[in-house]
Scaffold this motif. Structure first.
Motif: not given
Lengths: 435, 290, 196
Positions: B253-257, B267-268, B271, C135-136, C138-140, C142-143, C147, C149
């Motif tokens: 996961t990346f930040m729980s996702i 993705k959009r 989510l 959310m997007i 943050f996700e991007e 971390v990916r 950032l 995780d």
């Protein structure tokens, strides 16, 4: 003294092996078993996450992958213990793990008996074994595998055992379904192999009582005795088993005396002409498998047969077939006393990748003891070693004082039928041996 | 009556597909309808060396296991022999993930071990010259119904619809996710906190790849009774070229996702629908089923 | 055409409501007040919003959509995570400056009157557009390994709690500099807290 050497490919043993025989005066004087290639599972697993071993090791073998899974999870749990972290397993998890492994053993023995041994025996008496019977046995194996799939999702190749328990959380629906399937397996045994009631069958004490029941097992004993094969195939009369479950005990038995065992005395040796490594215990060759398990557990019938036949092919085959009955009976018993209200999985206090250390895991696979040893470092598998049952039985001795188990068993045999029967009574697995 | 011939030969394998095939409930009648020139377990017309050196035409050549140029089977160099068998075969079935993409055994020597046509997702497997007649049935192992379906359909119709990896669409058009009994938990993003529970979806934390994996495991059940996800195990994505993956019991996961989203979903979109669903608390779905 | 007009009318009503809520307060503002401010009959108002609660929820979605759209534009830029944090912070403060009624609505109405929003705004459904874009982001982040995780809500609380807190302080007239002057320091703090 005329000496000749023959080389023969033995096939349909989850692959093939080459059996090289040295003949003198019409009898086998020496032998060598050679396996052609290996796949490198131990190297493939290196560097991976410890839990991934639960996915990889079943792929050592298609027919005994479930035993590989059991040995793997035991090795992982052993790492926790060695690091001082207690792993709790509920009775429910232990029982379900045991019974699914029992089912894999049952289906293996049925396949071996009806697709390999009985056809050889029928050939010896000049007949062709009826295929319809083989397929009827295959249907029974399908039922045994349904039991495994009921709890583990599928057979072959599931990974439902993890450190701390099992991933499934069955209801009584699954329990009663499994019970119907094992009843069908028992029914098959009672109709075809030993015609009688399973409750009597598991208490058979000697060959005389055995011969009171009609069926393929009686026919097997008859063919072996009538063709002077009953005393053939003796090895060193030494047995060993490391795994334990509801009916198996660990230990070694030399002739009939059983003693304790410890993995530190297991030695492996590589050879230059084959991909299979020798395995010895304290420098000696042992036999693993159903006969070994029966002798170590002081099974009455095995000991009675042993008095007359020692570790001959007759004892070996009879005890392997009888193991189907003992295990089926046990599976039915176990299903009746599972408490589904217990937890399936008790999460270990820490994640395994935070540990460093080693662990040993044992399981009794269909063909005998299976041993996994694992070392974890920096959250990854640093070393993984697998020793399979066929390695124990099928060594190639490099010592002058002692032949390997199979080499000893083949000594003095006279013809193709005898060699075929004795060789296959050990139920070899090519992929396991070389992994 | 002319019976179509089947010759089942093995490269670098564990025998899993062979054993899986023995679970086929209608096997006896199947063996009467086809001529088994060679099979690694069942009675066959030829022995292994005769099979490797077979020079006649074959209707169905089944290859199980990964391909390398050095691998020895029964004392012979497998690659040289199997090439000729491929030439003489009308249809070739690459059965199992190893035969399809290289699978687990490719990991031993990635440069020198491939699948029949595919090498992971590249189509430069060592036998890719025969791609036009190859049908891929990945799975670790493959389900017996998938194998028999392919043989029977080709026998009757001479062709069947395949996807971009030459996998039969009627089997691999589905996702392993279709039919999982935990679907409702997936819909409402109720993850399962632990293994060993009836409740919760295994996609978010426990590494389940079912929404991203092509296969029919929850439609054509395993051993006619179950599947990995129905019994609480994550799907490991074994029909795809990325098998074996890393850390298979955990979802990246990346930040729980989840790093890998359900196949084909942006993705959009994902989510918007599920990110919010996560913040709901549907009491019934948080409770025990029984 | 009729549809567009209806949507425009709805937006007019919502914008007018926001201003009134901001000056008079949420509970003191009535539907007749709002209707009067835009020259619409009360009866007609009810054609657009069935109740004050329905209006309140629609406003939340509306502001969330606007903020979400702006963050989406920033997300799509090919710049570093630090640059994105600066732009998001700047955007948030700009709205706080130019359309204070919007942020105030969120802080003083949405967050403080949970009973108004409890049916129909479960979880974070009414702010979904905004939350999705965060959310997007943050996700991007971390990916791309910029950032660290961590759990989504920890990071979300830090980022949004911080920005909301600053706007709240501004609303209370406690800050001695304009919001814009804080962008640099605040972005740095957020980045340092969340970076890999």
């Amino acid at each position: 003294m005329s000496i000749k050497i023959t080389k023969e490919i033995i096939e349909k043993i989850e692959g093939e092996a080459q059996l090289e025989l040295v003949w003198g005066n019409g009898r086998v004087k020496d032998s060598k078993v050679k396996f052609f290639s290996y796949r490198g599972m131990e190297e493939i697993i290196q560097g991976r996450h410890p839990l991934d071993a639960l996915v990889f090791t079943p792929r050592v073998c298609g027919i005994c992958g479930h035993a590989q899974l059991m040995a793997s999870v035991h090795a992982l749990e052993d790492i926790y213990q060695n690091c001082g972290i207690k792993i709790e397993l509920s009775q429910k998890a232990k029982k379900i793990r045991d019974l699914t492994l029992d089912c894999e053993i049952i289906q293996n023995h049925l396949k071996w008996y009806f697709f390999i041994i009985l056809p050889i025996l029928y050939k010896i008496k000049g007949k062709v074994f009826p295929k319809s019977k083989s397929f009827k046995a295959l249907n029974a194996t399908i039922k045994a595998n349904k039991i495994i799939a009921t709890f583990a999702g599928q057979w072959p190749h599931n990974s439902y055992m993890i450190p701390g328990g099992i991933v499934c959380d069955p209801t009584y629906v699954e329990i009663y379904q499994a019970k119907s399937y094992i009843d069908e397996v028992i029914s098959f045994f009672e109709e075809e192999i030993v015609k009688g009631d399973i409750n009597s069958i598991v208490h058979i004490k000697n060959i005389k009582e055995l011969m009171d029941f009609e069926g393929f097992l009686k026919e097997t004993v008859n063919i072996i005795q009538e063709n002077d094969l009953a005393h053939l195939g003796k090895a060193h009369d030494r047995f060993i088993a490391f795994g334990e479950n509801s009916i198996f005990e660990k230990g070694k038995a030399i002739k009939t005396v059983a003693k304790g065992v410890h993995p530190r005395y297991i030695q492996e040796e590589s050879l230059d002409f084959t991909y299979a490594k020798n395995v010895t215990y304290n420098d000696r060759f042992y036999e693993v498998g159903p006969l070994a398990r029966a002798m170590i557990a002081s099974n009455t019938l095995a000991k009675s047969l042993h008095r007359v036949y020692k570790d001959s092919v007759l004892n070996r085959i009879v005890m392997k077939v009888m193991e189907i009955a003992y295990l089926s009976y046990q599976v039915r018993d176990t299903l009746e006393c599972i408490d589904i209200n217990e937890k399936s999985f008790i999460k270990p206090k820490v994640k395994i990748e935070t540990l460093e250390g080693t662990g040993n895991g044992f399981a009794e696979a269909a063909r005998g003891s299976l041993y996994h040893s694992i070392k974890i470092k920096e959250g990854k598998i640093d070393l993984y070693n697998i020793i399979t049952p066929t390695q124990w039985n099928l060594g190639n001795s490099t010592k002058s004082e002692e032949l390997s188990t199979i080499q000893q068993a083949l000594l003095g045999l006279r013809n193709e039928n005898e060699i075929s029967l004795i060789f296959r009574s050990f139920d070899e697995c090519s992929v396991c041996t070389t992994h | 009556m002319y019976k179509k011939s089947i010759l089942w030969i093995q490269g670098i394998t564990c025998n899993g597909n062979t054993q899986s095939f023995l679970n086929f409930p209608r096997l006896e009648i199947f063996t009467k309808q086809y001529k088994f020139l060679y099979h690694p377990y069942l009675e066959s017309t030829l022995d292994i060396n005769e099979a490797l050196n077979y020079k006649e035409k074959i209707d169905f050549l089944i290859i199980e296991g990964a391909i390398s140029k050095e691998f020895v089977r029964a004392g012979e160099i497998f690659y040289e022999k199997v090439k000729l068998l491929c030439k003489n075969a009308k249809y070739i079935l690459a059965v199992g993930t190893c035969a399809t993409y290289g699978g687990i055994f490719k990991e031993k020597d990635p440069k020198n071990i491939t699948g029949v046509v595919y090498n992971k997702e590249e189509s430069n497997g060592f036998l890719s010259e025969f791609r036009k007649k190859v049908f891929n049935l990945p799975g670790c192992p493959a389900h017996p119904e998938w194998i028999v379906y392919t043989i029977e359909t080709l026998s009757a119709k001479g062709k069947l619809k395949v996807d971009e990896f030459s996998r039969p669409k009627e089997i691999y058009g589905y996702l392993t996710h279709h039919g999982c009994t935990r679907n409702e938990y997936f819909e409402w993003k109720v993850d399962t906190k632990n293994f060993g529970e009836k409740e919760g979806c295994l996609f978010y934390i426990q590494g389940c790849r079912a929404p991203i994996t092509h296969g029919s495991c929850n439609k054509i059940l395993w051993n006619e009774v179950s599947s990995k996800t129905r019994s609480g195990s994550p799907c490991f994505g074994c029909t795809e070229s990325s098998f074996p993956r890393k850390n298979m019991f955990e979802t990246k996961t990346f930040m729980s996702i989840p790093a890998d989203l359900p196949t084909g979903v942006s993705k959009r979109a994902y989510l918007t629908v599920t990110g919010i669903a996560k913040t709901f608390h549907i009491k019934r779905l948080k409770e025990k089923l029984i | 055409m009729a549809f567009l007009k209806k949507e425009e009318k709805k937006i007019n009503i919502m914008e007018a409501s926001l201003k009134l809520f901001s000056t008079k307060g949420f509970y003191n503002t009535t539907i007749p007040d709002i209707a009067k401010s835009i020259g619409m009959s009360v009866g007609n108002m009810y054609n657009y919003f069935k109740s004050k609660e329905a209006l309140a929820m629609a406003i939340m979605q509306y502001t969330s959509d606007i903020l979400g759209e702006k963050i989406k534009k920033i997300n799509k830029k090919n710049i570093s995570v630090y640059e994105k944090i600066k732009l998001i912070t700047a955007m948030y403060f700009e709205i706080a400056d130019k359309k204070p009624e919007m942020i105030e609505y969120f802080l003083r109405v949405y967050l403080s009157n949970r009973d108004v929003f409890k049916e129909g705004c479960e979880g974070m459904i009414c702010v979904s557009a905004f939350v999705t874009e965060i959310m997007i982001f943050f996700e991007e982040g971390v990916r791309s390994k910029e950032l660290r995780d961590q759990d989504f809500f920890s990071a979300f609380g830090l980022f949004m709690g911080y920005l909301g807190g600053m706007v709240f302080l501004k609303g209370e007239n406690v800050l001695d500099k304009p919001l814009d002057d804080y962008i640099e320091d605040i972005s740095k703090n957020i980045y340092l807290a969340l970076k890999a």
